[in-house]
Enzyme design. Structure first.
Site, PDB file in Angstrom:
ATOM      1  N   HIS A  17       0.841  -1.204   0.000  1.00 38.35           N
ATOM      2  CA  HIS A  17       0.000   0.000   0.000  1.00 38.35           C
ATOM      3  C   HIS A  17       0.877   1.255   0.000  1.00 38.35           C
ATOM      4  CE1 HIS A  17      -3.027  -2.671   2.369  1.00 38.35           C
ATOM      5  NE2 HIS A  17      -3.504  -2.548   1.155  1.00 38.35           N
ATOM      6  N   LYS A  41     -15.448  -7.137   6.309  1.00 37.16           N
ATOM      7  CA  LYS A  41     -14.285  -7.975   6.638  1.00 37.16           C
ATOM      8  C   LYS A  41     -13.999  -8.061   8.136  1.00 37.16           C
ATOM      9  CE  LYS A  41     -11.564  -7.501   2.386  1.00 37.16           C
ATOM     10  NZ  LYS A  41     -10.342  -6.871   1.842  1.00 37.16           N
ATOM     11  N   SER A 128      -3.153  -7.650   3.634  1.00 33.18           N
ATOM     12  CA  SER A 128      -3.319  -7.369   5.057  1.00 33.18           C
ATOM     13  C   SER A 128      -3.683  -8.642   5.826  1.00 33.18           C
ATOM     14  CB  SER A 128      -4.389  -6.304   5.262  1.00 33.18           C
ATOM     15  OG  SER A 128      -3.977  -5.114   4.639  1.00 33.18           O
TER      16      SER A 128
HETATM   17  N1  COA Z   1      -0.206  -4.087  -1.739  1.00 33.13           N
HETATM   18  C1  COA Z   1      -0.509  -4.991  -0.817  1.00 33.13           C
HETATM   19  N2  COA Z   1      -1.754  -5.410  -0.590  1.00 33.13           N
HETATM   20  C2  COA Z   1      -2.732  -4.858  -1.313  1.00 33.13           C
HETATM   21  C3  COA Z   1      -2.481  -3.889  -2.287  1.00 33.13           C
HETATM   22  C4  COA Z   1      -1.142  -3.509  -2.494  1.00 33.13           C
HETATM   23  N3  COA Z   1      -0.811  -2.602  -3.401  1.00 33.13           N
HETATM   24  N4  COA Z   1      -3.657  -3.550  -2.860  1.00 33.13           N
HETATM   25  C5  COA Z   1      -4.602  -4.269  -2.257  1.00 33.13           C
HETATM   26  N5  COA Z   1      -4.050  -5.057  -1.317  1.00 33.13           N
HETATM   27  C6  COA Z   1      -4.736  -6.053  -0.480  1.00 33.13           C
HETATM   28  C7  COA Z   1      -5.402  -5.455   0.711  1.00 33.13           C
HETATM   29  O1  COA Z   1      -4.558  -5.478   1.834  1.00 33.13           O
HETATM   30  C8  COA Z   1      -6.579  -6.361   0.877  1.00 33.13           C
HETATM   31  O2  COA Z   1      -6.125  -7.504   1.579  1.00 33.13           O
HETATM   32  P1  COA Z   1      -7.077  -8.321   2.538  1.00 33.13           P
HETATM   33  O3  COA Z   1      -8.172  -8.837   1.669  1.00 33.13           O
HETATM   34  O4  COA Z   1      -6.168  -9.347   3.059  1.00 33.13           O
HETATM   35  O5  COA Z   1      -7.553  -7.345   3.565  1.00 33.13           O
HETATM   36  C9  COA Z   1      -6.929  -6.850  -0.510  1.00 33.13           C
HETATM   37  O6  COA Z   1      -5.771  -6.623  -1.254  1.00 33.13           O
HETATM   38  C10 COA Z   1      -8.076  -6.143  -1.141  1.00 33.13           C
HETATM   39  O7  COA Z   1      -7.788  -4.776  -1.154  1.00 33.13           O
HETATM   40  P2  COA Z   1      -8.765  -3.705  -1.777  1.00 33.13           P
HETATM   41  O8  COA Z   1      -9.195  -4.113  -3.130  1.00 33.13           O
HETATM   42  O9  COA Z   1      -8.131  -2.382  -1.599  1.00 33.13           O
HETATM   43  O10 COA Z   1     -10.050  -3.880  -0.924  1.00 33.13           O
HETATM   44  P3  COA Z   1     -10.385  -3.386   0.493  1.00 33.13           P
HETATM   45  O11 COA Z   1     -11.295  -4.375   1.069  1.00 33.13           O
HETATM   46  O12 COA Z   1      -9.182  -3.055   1.291  1.00 33.13           O
HETATM   47  O13 COA Z   1     -11.187  -2.015   0.188  1.00 33.13           O
HETATM   48  C11 COA Z   1     -12.924  -0.641  -0.832  1.00 33.13           C
HETATM   49  C12 COA Z   1     -12.288  -2.033  -0.653  1.00 33.13           C
HETATM   50  C13 COA Z   1     -12.870   0.204   0.419  1.00 33.13           C
HETATM   51  C14 COA Z   1     -12.198   0.090  -1.939  1.00 33.13           C
HETATM   52  C15 COA Z   1     -14.381  -0.940  -1.256  1.00 33.13           C
HETATM   53  O14 COA Z   1     -14.931  -1.897  -0.373  1.00 33.13           O
HETATM   54  C16 COA Z   1     -15.278   0.273  -1.245  1.00 33.13           C
HETATM   55  O15 COA Z   1     -15.169   1.139  -2.081  1.00 33.13           O
HETATM   56  N6  COA Z   1     -16.204   0.332  -0.255  1.00 33.13           N
HETATM   57  C17 COA Z   1     -17.132   1.447  -0.094  1.00 33.13           C
HETATM   58  C18 COA Z   1     -18.564   1.063  -0.513  1.00 33.13           C
HETATM   59  C19 COA Z   1     -18.755   1.237  -1.988  1.00 33.13           C
HETATM   60  O16 COA Z   1     -18.671   2.336  -2.512  1.00 33.13           O
HETATM   61  N7  COA Z   1     -18.985   0.112  -2.685  1.00 33.13           N
HETATM   62  C20 COA Z   1     -19.119   0.114  -4.113  1.00 33.13           C
HETATM   63  C21 COA Z   1     -20.513   0.397  -4.548  1.00 33.13           C
HETATM   64  S1  COA Z   1     -21.712  -0.676  -3.821  1.00 33.13           S
END
Ligand code: COA
Length: 158
Positions: A17, A41, A128
């Site tokens: 990140h 989550k 994560s």
């Molecule tokens: N390096 C390391 N790990 C990474 C990474 C990187 N560059 N990019 C992503 N990851 C990992 C994260 O740690 C996470 O790991 P985990 O599943 O073990 O926790 C996984 O990849 C998924 O990451 P990400 O795609 O960023 O998802 P998230 O769950 O952390 O966040 C949101 C998702 C917040 C972007 C999304 O849920 C959201 O927009 N929510 C708001 C509600 C909304 O608007 N929804 C859409 C319309 S309904």
């Protein structure tokens, strides 16, 4: 001013990140890291703690701010005056889900652009949940998360 939002759960922030944040901060005038407060989550760290970790490890970046949000990402982006959502892509497995999210966010707000950055290959295997699992087994977290937060993550699992 070009403002980008970099959203996620950051539970906790990893070196993958941080790499995306550093690179995005060189491309945009301002980057707002958006920490999703209540997600399905069931986060290990509180939203306050996750924000504090990010602030600590990005203190060297003048144009990076961190805030938490709940609700829709497009609404958070609008409130921050951001025209771009940054997402990191690690492997092809990330693509399908991210593609769907980008299209959904575009349908919700036609002015919202999602831009993808390829994760540094050094970090493509980090997530994560892997960090939390490893911490639970008292594994070595160096190289996976920023050094400044390792002791706090370890303390959580003591
Ligand atoms: N390096 C390391 N790990 C990474 C990474 C990187 N560059 N990019 C992503 N990851 C990992 C994260 O740690 C996470 O790991 P985990 O599943 O073990 O926790 C996984 O990849 C998924 O990451 P990400 O795609 O960023 O998802 P998230 O769950 O952390 O966040 C949101 C998702 C917040 C972007 C999304 O849920 C959201 O927009 N929510 C708001 C509600 C909304 O608007 N929804 C859409 C319309 S309904």
């Amino acid at each position: 001013m070009r403002i980008a939002v970099y959203p996620g759960s950051f539970d906790p922030i990893t070196n993958g990140h941080l790499d995306i944040i550093e690179r995005a901060s060189r491309v945009f005038d301002k980057v707002v890291v958006g920490v999703l407060k209540n997600n399905s989550k069931k986060p290990k760290f509180s939203a306050e703690k996750r924000v504090e970790f990010i602030e600590r490890v990005t203190s060297h970046l003048d144009n990076v701010e961190t805030d938490s949000f709940e609700g829709l990402l497009v609404d958070f982006a609008k409130a921050q005056n951001a025209s771009v959502i940054i997402k990191g892509l690690r492997t092809v497995n990330d693509f399908e889900y991210e593609f769907q999210m980008a299209l959904l966010n575009k349908a919700l707000d036609s002015e919202c652009e999602t831009m993808f950055m390829m994760t540094n290959s050094k970090y493509s295997y980090i997530s994560s949940s892997m960090v939390n699992e490893l911490a639970g087994f008292k594994g070595d977290l160096s190289g996976l998360v920023p050094a400044e937060i390792i002791d706090d993550i370890k303390a959580k699992y003591e």
